[in-house]
Scaffold this active site. Structure first.
Site, PDB file in Angstrom:
ATOM      1  N   GLU A 184      -2.733  -0.037  -4.336  1.00 40.86           N
ATOM      2  CA  GLU A 184      -2.579  -1.274  -3.561  1.00 40.86           C
ATOM      3  C   GLU A 184      -2.354  -2.458  -4.489  1.00 40.86           C
ATOM      4  O   GLU A 184      -2.944  -2.530  -5.562  1.00 40.86           O
ATOM      5  CB  GLU A 184      -3.842  -1.531  -2.727  1.00 40.86           C
ATOM      6  CG  GLU A 184      -3.966  -0.594  -1.557  1.00 40.86           C
ATOM      7  CD  GLU A 184      -5.232  -0.863  -0.769  1.00 40.86           C
ATOM      8  OE1 GLU A 184      -5.573  -2.032  -0.546  1.00 40.86           O
ATOM      9  OE2 GLU A 184      -5.898   0.117  -0.402  1.00 40.86           O
ATOM     10  N   ARG A 189      -0.637  15.399   8.218  1.00 43.55           N
ATOM     11  CA  ARG A 189      -1.427  14.597   9.164  1.00 43.55           C
ATOM     12  C   ARG A 189      -1.069  14.959  10.612  1.00 43.55           C
ATOM     13  O   ARG A 189      -1.905  14.877  11.501  1.00 43.55           O
ATOM     14  CB  ARG A 189      -1.225  13.100   8.911  1.00 43.55           C
ATOM     15  CG  ARG A 189      -1.883  12.666   7.602  1.00 43.55           C
ATOM     16  CD  ARG A 189      -1.781  11.181   7.322  1.00 43.55           C
ATOM     17  NE  ARG A 189      -1.982  10.947   5.879  1.00 43.55           N
ATOM     18  CZ  ARG A 189      -2.176   9.782   5.313  1.00 43.55           C
ATOM     19  NH1 ARG A 189      -2.183   8.680   6.045  1.00 43.55           N
ATOM     20  NH2 ARG A 189      -2.342   9.662   4.015  1.00 43.55           N
ATOM     21  N   ASP A 231       0.867  -1.187   0.000  1.00 40.32           N
ATOM     22  CA  ASP A 231       0.000   0.000   0.000  1.00 40.32           C
ATOM     23  C   ASP A 231       0.900   1.231   0.000  1.00 40.32           C
ATOM     24  O   ASP A 231       1.679   1.435   0.938  1.00 40.32           O
ATOM     25  CB  ASP A 231      -0.897  -0.029   1.260  1.00 40.32           C
ATOM     26  CG  ASP A 231      -1.889   1.127   1.289  1.00 40.32           C
ATOM     27  OD1 ASP A 231      -1.647   2.146   0.619  1.00 40.32           O
ATOM     28  OD2 ASP A 231      -2.895   1.015   2.014  1.00 40.32           O
ATOM     29  N   LEU A 232       0.814   2.016  -1.062  1.00 41.27           N
ATOM     30  CA  LEU A 232       1.699   3.176  -1.167  1.00 41.27           C
ATOM     31  C   LEU A 232       1.292   4.233  -0.139  1.00 41.27           C
ATOM     32  O   LEU A 232       0.114   4.387   0.182  1.00 41.27           O
ATOM     33  CB  LEU A 232       1.651   3.736  -2.586  1.00 41.27           C
ATOM     34  CG  LEU A 232       2.358   2.759  -3.534  1.00 41.27           C
ATOM     35  CD1 LEU A 232       1.677   2.647  -4.854  1.00 41.27           C
ATOM     36  CD2 LEU A 232       3.814   3.128  -3.689  1.00 41.27           C
TER      37      LEU A 232
HETATM   38  P1  DGT Z   1      -2.082   5.973   3.301  1.00 38.38           P
HETATM   39  O1  DGT Z   1      -2.235   4.676   2.539  1.00 38.38           O
HETATM   40  O2  DGT Z   1      -2.913   6.022   4.535  1.00 38.38           O
HETATM   41  O3  DGT Z   1      -0.671   6.369   3.548  1.00 38.38           O
HETATM   42  O4  DGT Z   1      -2.700   7.129   2.388  1.00 38.38           O
HETATM   43  P2  DGT Z   1      -3.218   7.065   0.894  1.00 38.38           P
HETATM   44  O5  DGT Z   1      -3.352   8.463   0.421  1.00 38.38           O
HETATM   45  O6  DGT Z   1      -2.346   6.199   0.060  1.00 38.38           O
HETATM   46  O7  DGT Z   1      -4.676   6.486   1.065  1.00 38.38           O
HETATM   47  P3  DGT Z   1      -5.348   5.233   0.396  1.00 38.38           P
HETATM   48  O8  DGT Z   1      -4.353   4.138   0.279  1.00 38.38           O
HETATM   49  O9  DGT Z   1      -6.587   4.977   1.180  1.00 38.38           O
HETATM   50  O10 DGT Z   1      -5.808   5.740  -1.032  1.00 38.38           O
HETATM   51  C1  DGT Z   1      -4.936   5.863  -2.146  1.00 38.38           C
HETATM   52  C2  DGT Z   1      -5.254   7.101  -2.948  1.00 38.38           C
HETATM   53  O11 DGT Z   1      -6.596   7.049  -3.414  1.00 38.38           O
HETATM   54  C3  DGT Z   1      -5.155   8.374  -2.149  1.00 38.38           C
HETATM   55  O12 DGT Z   1      -3.850   8.930  -2.241  1.00 38.38           O
HETATM   56  C4  DGT Z   1      -6.195   9.263  -2.723  1.00 38.38           C
HETATM   57  C5  DGT Z   1      -7.210   8.337  -3.308  1.00 38.38           C
HETATM   58  N1  DGT Z   1      -8.397   8.182  -2.457  1.00 38.38           N
HETATM   59  C6  DGT Z   1      -8.483   7.552  -1.263  1.00 38.38           C
HETATM   60  N2  DGT Z   1      -9.717   7.587  -0.783  1.00 38.38           N
HETATM   61  C7  DGT Z   1     -10.463   8.256  -1.698  1.00 38.38           C
HETATM   62  C8  DGT Z   1     -11.850   8.617  -1.791  1.00 38.38           C
HETATM   63  O13 DGT Z   1     -12.653   8.332  -0.912  1.00 38.38           O
HETATM   64  N3  DGT Z   1     -12.223   9.329  -2.912  1.00 38.38           N
HETATM   65  C9  DGT Z   1     -11.348   9.650  -3.905  1.00 38.38           C
HETATM   66  N4  DGT Z   1     -11.790  10.327  -4.969  1.00 38.38           N
HETATM   67  N5  DGT Z   1     -10.055   9.321  -3.856  1.00 38.38           N
HETATM   68  C10 DGT Z   1      -9.616   8.645  -2.778  1.00 38.38           C
HETATM   69 MG    MG Z   2      -2.094   4.150   0.396  1.00 42.38          MG
END
Ligand code: DGT
Ligand code: MG
Length: 482
Positions: free
Chosen positions: A149, A90, A53-54
């Protein structure tokens, strides 16, 4: 049905299902008040699955492009919502899916970047996919989930590594529970499982290094015996870390989790579960104390009950599925306004260069396939996007640009215009290396080629009898939605 009625109906169904219907005299079902935590059977340990997971994905991609942002709080927005933010932000209380105004209130220094164009994130996703593929080889199943992911079925790589004795006797990264908390008196089977996860953790570490080397992106990894546990493990230590989750602890680890946190339980399902099980059943452990499998089947039906029952015990039998190749490889750019052909010329040149690079990556990932359609997307002022297609030319920047401009001219665009978006993509891929015994090979040799109904490259639906205009309209709609 109104929500109130719906709720009552759900509760009635639930009561009848769990306690039985008094009129029916059904006394086979144990009462819900018989609270005992069903003993957790150990999860199956015949596979080693890795989850990648990035970290703060969209934000990281933006920061890689602008390294001067690295130490600053950065958030990526889509329509006034923070879809992600980096870990610096954050610390100030910014969170995913926060309203932008609230995020700026909690962190006035926050740098906002519009993330509505997913092109850069798709390209980064392809780079990471390629890095994973290059480490795991062609026969490993790799499944993409969303843009950031990946699941990897590492079982055979781990088996081969153990056979060849080419591993170290130590876990890479974190182990959950910590090694000194692992209970003593392990059986030979436990030792084998532990060794397999240990070798899996070494593979995860190699993967993370390769991803960093090729894409400059950091990620978390989880190592476990199934997809669900691997995904949960990846979330234990964030960011830029990895965790191996021991199967013996899986049941009790999952017991503590709220139902909403179980992979695959979205907000809709968790709302439904709250209506059915009541407010007291918050965690997987609560669920297992209140219900046994037959009771759950009465409430949810056998398929859904089996799924939730497995989840609540940390069991997940689903396979890692090799992700089917992307249906469209595209790039696009939005801008304030392009008014002359000269500007359009420069913009298309840049886009076609990027498309060529992306197609090169695609060719390495999916050797033997070739696009048959070039799709051009544009937006006039603030109107909706429009798109047109043409047969795919050579994968050369000049040929791509020539085709793109030809399509734009044919669509009636003329100076003075007011373009705010341009995009170009390759789609309708065909395999030039037919697989023996497949219908493609039959089509290849048959005298009368079968005329196939056109397919939408986005949703994959067959669209027989549609005119070109209808087809274009359908594809536009799918593009908008995707
Ligand atoms: P992390 O994994 O907690 O370090 O943070 P992220 O940003 O990688 O979060 P993740 O893995 O849940 O989601 C990957 C990407 O997908 C994130 O950078 C932005 C997008 N994303 C996540 N949740 C949503 C959503 O509810 N709506 C939209 N449009 N994009 C989302
Ligand atoms: Mg992520």
């Amino acid at each position: 049905m109104e929500v109130g009625n719906q709720e009552t109906k759900l509760k009635e169904n639930h009561r009848a299902a769990v306690h039985g219907n008094a009129e029916d005299g059904d006394d086979n079902v144990a009462p819900v008040s018989a609270t005992f935590l069903t003993a957790v059977e150990p999860v199956a340990t015949d596979r080693v699955v890795l989850a990648i997971d990035l970290d703060c994905f969209y934000a990281q991609v933006e920061i890689v492009a602008r390294p001067e942002l690295e130490e600053k709080p950065v958030a990526v927005t889509q329509q006034h919502i923070i879809v992600t933010c980096n870990y610096v932000a954050r610390k100030f209380g910014c969170r995913k899916l926060m309203n932008t105004a609230d995020a700026v209130k909690s962190c006035p220094e926050l740098i906002l970047i519009n993330g509505e164009d997913l092109t850069r994130y798709r390209a980064a996703n392809e780079l990471v996919h390629q890095a994973v593929r290059s480490v795991c080889g062609p026969s490993t199943r790799i499944e993409k989930l969303g843009l950031d992911e990946f699941f990897i079925d590492a079982t055979h790589i781990v088996d081969e590594t153990i056979k060849s004795k080419s591993y170290n006797y130590n876990f890479e990264g974190f182990v959950y529970p910590a090694m000194d908390q692992l209970s003593e008196g392990s059986t030979a089977e436990d030792v084998e499982t532990e060794r397999a996860l240990m070798v899996g953790s070494q593979l995860a570490s190699r993967l993370r290094s390769k991803i960093l080397e090729d894409s400059e992106l950091t990620c978390c990894a989880g190592v476990a015996n199934n997809k669900m546990l691997a995904k949960l493990a990846a979330n234990i230590h964030k960011p830029n870390s990895q965790t191996s989750l021991m199967p013996g602890i899986a049941g009790s680890y999952v017991s503590e989790l709220p139902l909403r946190k179980l992979p695959g339980v979205g907000w809709k399902a968790s709302y439904e579960f709250r209506q059915i099980f009541g407010e007291e059943v918050k965690t997987a452990g609560h669920l297992r104390s209140a219900y046994n499998l037959p009771q759950l089947e009465n409430v949810l039906g056998s398929k859904k009950a089996a799924w939730l029952w497995d989840l609540a015990r940390g069991e997940d039998r689903t396979e890692v599925k090799n992700t089917i190749a992307t249906k469209i490889v595209s790039v696009e750019d939005s801008f304030k306004s392009a008014k002359t052909w000269e500007e359009v010329h420069n913009l298309t040149l840049k886009l076609c260069g990027e498309l060529k690079d992306r197609l090169q990556i695609d060719a390495e990932l999916h050797p033997g396939r070739r696009a048959s359609t070039l799709r051009v997307v544009f937006r006039k002022a603030k109107r909706n996007r429009e798109s047109r297609s043409t047969p795919f030319p050579d994968v050369e920047v000049n040929a791509l640009q020539h085709a793109m401009i030809h399509v734009l001219k044919a669509s009636g665009i003329a100076e003075p215009f007011h373009l705010t978006l341009l995009g170009v993509g390759a789609c309708n891929f065909v395999n030039l290396i037919p697989q023996p015994g497949t219908s493609q090979l039959m089509d290849f040799f048959s005298r009368k080629p079968r005329t196939r109904a056109p397919e939408c490259p986005i949703c994959n639906r067959s669209l027989p009898g549609k005119s070109n205009a209808d087809l274009n309209q359908h594809i536009d709609m799918c593009l908008e939605q995707s």
